[in-house]
Design a protein around this motif. Structure first.
Motif, PDB file in Angstrom:
ATOM      1  N   GLU A 202       0.826  -1.205   0.000  1.00  0.00           N
ATOM      2  CA  GLU A 202       0.000   0.000   0.000  1.00  0.00           C
ATOM      3  C   GLU A 202       0.865   1.262   0.000  1.00  0.00           C
ATOM      4  O   GLU A 202       2.043   1.225   0.355  1.00  0.00           O
ATOM      5  CB  GLU A 202      -0.928   0.002   1.230  1.00  0.00           C
ATOM      6  CG  GLU A 202      -1.852  -1.208   1.313  1.00  0.00           C
ATOM      7  CD  GLU A 202      -2.890  -1.255   0.206  1.00  0.00           C
ATOM      8  OE1 GLU A 202      -3.111  -0.215  -0.447  1.00  0.00           O
ATOM      9  OE2 GLU A 202      -3.479  -2.330  -0.010  1.00  0.00           O
ATOM     10  N   ASN A 203       0.249   2.379  -0.371  1.00  0.00           N
ATOM     11  CA  ASN A 203       0.958   3.660  -0.406  1.00  0.00           C
ATOM     12  C   ASN A 203       1.302   4.182   0.984  1.00  0.00           C
ATOM     13  O   ASN A 203       2.140   5.058   1.138  1.00  0.00           O
ATOM     14  CB  ASN A 203       0.110   4.727  -1.116  1.00  0.00           C
ATOM     15  CG  ASN A 203       0.078   4.538  -2.626  1.00  0.00           C
ATOM     16  OD1 ASN A 203       1.014   4.000  -3.208  1.00  0.00           O
ATOM     17  ND2 ASN A 203      -0.999   4.965  -3.249  1.00  0.00           N
ATOM     18  N   PHE A 204       0.639   3.646   2.011  1.00  0.00           N
ATOM     19  CA  PHE A 204       0.800   4.159   3.368  1.00  0.00           C
ATOM     20  C   PHE A 204       0.898   2.986   4.335  1.00  0.00           C
ATOM     21  O   PHE A 204       0.461   1.872   4.031  1.00  0.00           O
ATOM     22  CB  PHE A 204      -0.400   5.041   3.740  1.00  0.00           C
ATOM     23  CG  PHE A 204      -1.725   4.423   3.375  1.00  0.00           C
ATOM     24  CD1 PHE A 204      -2.335   3.485   4.192  1.00  0.00           C
ATOM     25  CD2 PHE A 204      -2.346   4.763   2.186  1.00  0.00           C
ATOM     26  CE1 PHE A 204      -3.538   2.903   3.835  1.00  0.00           C
ATOM     27  CE2 PHE A 204      -3.558   4.169   1.813  1.00  0.00           C
ATOM     28  CZ  PHE A 204      -4.148   3.240   2.648  1.00  0.00           C
ATOM     29  N   PRO A 205       1.483   3.192   5.517  1.00  0.00           N
ATOM     30  CA  PRO A 205       1.594   2.105   6.490  1.00  0.00           C
ATOM     31  C   PRO A 205       0.225   1.755   7.056  1.00  0.00           C
ATOM     32  O   PRO A 205      -0.500   2.624   7.546  1.00  0.00           O
ATOM     33  CB  PRO A 205       2.518   2.687   7.566  1.00  0.00           C
ATOM     34  CG  PRO A 205       2.338   4.171   7.446  1.00  0.00           C
ATOM     35  CD  PRO A 205       2.093   4.449   5.991  1.00  0.00           C
ATOM     36  N   VAL A 206      -0.151   0.492   6.991  1.00  0.00           N
ATOM     37  CA  VAL A 206      -1.474   0.067   7.453  1.00  0.00           C
ATOM     38  C   VAL A 206      -1.523  -0.041   8.975  1.00  0.00           C
ATOM     39  O   VAL A 206      -2.433   0.468   9.620  1.00  0.00           O
ATOM     40  CB  VAL A 206      -1.858  -1.278   6.801  1.00  0.00           C
ATOM     41  CG1 VAL A 206      -3.159  -1.801   7.405  1.00  0.00           C
ATOM     42  CG2 VAL A 206      -1.988  -1.114   5.290  1.00  0.00           C
ATOM     43  N   ALA A 207      -0.547  -0.714   9.565  1.00  0.00           N
ATOM     44  CA  ALA A 207      -0.502  -0.901  11.021  1.00  0.00           C
ATOM     45  C   ALA A 207       0.955  -0.833  11.466  1.00  0.00           C
ATOM     46  O   ALA A 207       1.571  -1.849  11.787  1.00  0.00           O
ATOM     47  CB  ALA A 207      -1.132  -2.231  11.402  1.00  0.00           C
ATOM     48  N   PRO A 208       1.549   0.370  11.496  1.00  0.00           N
ATOM     49  CA  PRO A 208       2.976   0.510  11.775  1.00  0.00           C
ATOM     50  C   PRO A 208       3.359   0.097  13.197  1.00  0.00           C
ATOM     51  O   PRO A 208       2.526   0.059  14.102  1.00  0.00           O
ATOM     52  CB  PRO A 208       3.231   2.008  11.541  1.00  0.00           C
ATOM     53  CG  PRO A 208       1.896   2.655  11.662  1.00  0.00           C
ATOM     54  CD  PRO A 208       0.893   1.655  11.210  1.00  0.00           C
ATOM     55  N   PHE A 209       4.641  -0.170  13.368  1.00  0.00           N
ATOM     56  CA  PHE A 209       5.179  -0.738  14.602  1.00  0.00           C
ATOM     57  C   PHE A 209       4.969   0.146  15.823  1.00  0.00           C
ATOM     58  O   PHE A 209       4.919  -0.352  16.954  1.00  0.00           O
ATOM     59  CB  PHE A 209       6.675  -1.003  14.429  1.00  0.00           C
ATOM     60  CG  PHE A 209       7.502   0.260  14.361  1.00  0.00           C
ATOM     61  CD1 PHE A 209       8.053   0.816  15.503  1.00  0.00           C
ATOM     62  CD2 PHE A 209       7.699   0.923  13.145  1.00  0.00           C
ATOM     63  CE1 PHE A 209       8.796   1.989  15.441  1.00  0.00           C
ATOM     64  CE2 PHE A 209       8.437   2.093  13.079  1.00  0.00           C
ATOM     65  CZ  PHE A 209       8.987   2.630  14.232  1.00  0.00           C
ATOM     66  N   PHE A 210       4.874   1.457  15.627  1.00  0.00           N
ATOM     67  CA  PHE A 210       4.831   2.357  16.772  1.00  0.00           C
ATOM     68  C   PHE A 210       3.473   2.392  17.472  1.00  0.00           C
ATOM     69  O   PHE A 210       3.322   3.005  18.527  1.00  0.00           O
ATOM     70  CB  PHE A 210       5.233   3.784  16.357  1.00  0.00           C
ATOM     71  CG  PHE A 210       4.399   4.371  15.255  1.00  0.00           C
ATOM     72  CD1 PHE A 210       3.131   4.879  15.492  1.00  0.00           C
ATOM     73  CD2 PHE A 210       4.893   4.420  13.957  1.00  0.00           C
ATOM     74  CE1 PHE A 210       2.373   5.422  14.472  1.00  0.00           C
ATOM     75  CE2 PHE A 210       4.147   4.974  12.929  1.00  0.00           C
ATOM     76  CZ  PHE A 210       2.878   5.475  13.186  1.00  0.00           C
TER      77      PHE A 210
END
Length: 326
Positions: free
Chosen positions: A26-34
């Motif tokens: 995807e163009n953007f992070p769906v569920a990022p680590f932070f």
């Protein structure tokens, strides 16, 4: 479980894993680590559902026959591959619509299971089973989930859009519900934030359509408004060319500016929240801006290859939006 059911369920479980793996593209992070682990799980559950519905509507399921059997769909999958080039056959359209109906029935089971634990059958598909705990935890309503199904029903019958307002109307079904679910999961949904979120999500959907002009045309769809094609003197044959002509580039440049204006309208949403949610929303918004920059870098030629955002530029843009709040 019967011997015949076990391979079918195994195939669907494997397919569900492949669906979740698409988040990385995807163009953007769906569920990022932070994000907190619970948020990541909830966002991936929403993503998995949305991606599953899209794959059913686009004919991109890894094992459509197994999915149909699991959902109790009686329609017969077409003999040819679903994702073949060209518009879908009437048989394929009928099968996709039946799958979407089956998914909506399974969505009903999600809410029955959340409202009456242990008193109902429960959803059959693993990606819908993942929705039960977050529906219960956040008090979510069926409407945004149903809108995503309806968007894919529209895709089976509508392949052209007369004007920009018609296209944005489609985005209210295909994109805006996801942003509303994110706000609901975070517990910050207000009418003002929902309006801003809708602008961002519609813009992101338009950006995706601009990236996928060639791919969409190969499957019989054009998401560029017909009035805009006429305005710039662009024909469908022009969109089928291996590279973009001058008029096509001018058209895409016009649509890029429209999408940027829509992003600008929604971007102040970032400044209304704090902490890790602010960083997440900055990432979503930056993904749209970075994709638009990639299209510009390609000289607005979206036919030769798909313009993908530069990850370093995306990160820098996200940081700037986070700091400024828009």
């Amino acid at each position: 479980m019967s011997a015949s059911a076990q391979p079918r369920d195994t195939s669907v479980n494997r397919s569900a894993g492949e669906t979740l793996d698409k988040a990385g593209a995807e163009n953007f992070p769906v569920a990022p680590f932070f994000l907190p682990a619970a948020w990541r799980d909830d966002l991936m559950a929403v993503y998995g559902y949305a991606r599953l519905v899209d794959d059913a509507g686009d004919g991109d399921l890894a094992d459509p026959a197994a999915t149909a059997a699991l959902l109790g769909v009686e329609a017969t999958p077409p003999a040819t591959p679903s994702a073949q080039s060209g518009p879908p056959t009437p048989q394929e359209v009928a099968f996709r619509l039946a799958l979407l109906d089956g998914l909506e029935r399974d969505l009903d089971r999600v809410f029955e299971a959340a409202l009456h634990p242990g008193a109902s059958e429960g959803p059959r598909h693993p990606l819908l089973r993942s929705l039960v705990p977050l529906v219960d935890r956040h008090g979510l309503t069926p409407e945004p989930f149903r809108r995503l199904i309806e968007a894919n029903r529209v895709d089976q019958t509508t392949t052209r859009y007369a004007g920009y307002d018609d296209l944005i109307g489609y985005c209210t079904l295909s994109a805006d519900p996801v942003g509303r679910l994110v706000l609901a999961i975070a517990g910050v949904a207000t009418p003002e934030r929902i309006e801003l979120s809708d602008a961002i999500c519609s813009a992101l959907q338009v950006v995706e359509h601009l990236q996928d002009v060639a791919e969409d045309l190969a499957h019989g769809r054009i998401y560029l408004p017909a009035e805009d094609l006429a305005r710039f003197g662009v024909t469908e044959a022009d969109l089928a060319a291996p590279t973009a002509s001058g008029p096509v580039r001018e058209l895409i440049a016009f649509e890029v500016q429209r999408a940027r204006t829509l992003l600008d309208r929604g971007a102040p949403l970032v400044g209304t929240v704090r902490g890790r949610l602010r960083l997440l929303l900055a990432g979503f918004t930056a993904g749209g801006y970075a994709a638009l920059a990639a299209i510009e870098d390609a000289g607005y030629d979206v036919l030769a290859q798909q313009a993908k955002p530069n990850k370093r530029r995306l990160a820098a843009k996200a940081a700037a939006i986070f700091a400024k709040g828009r």
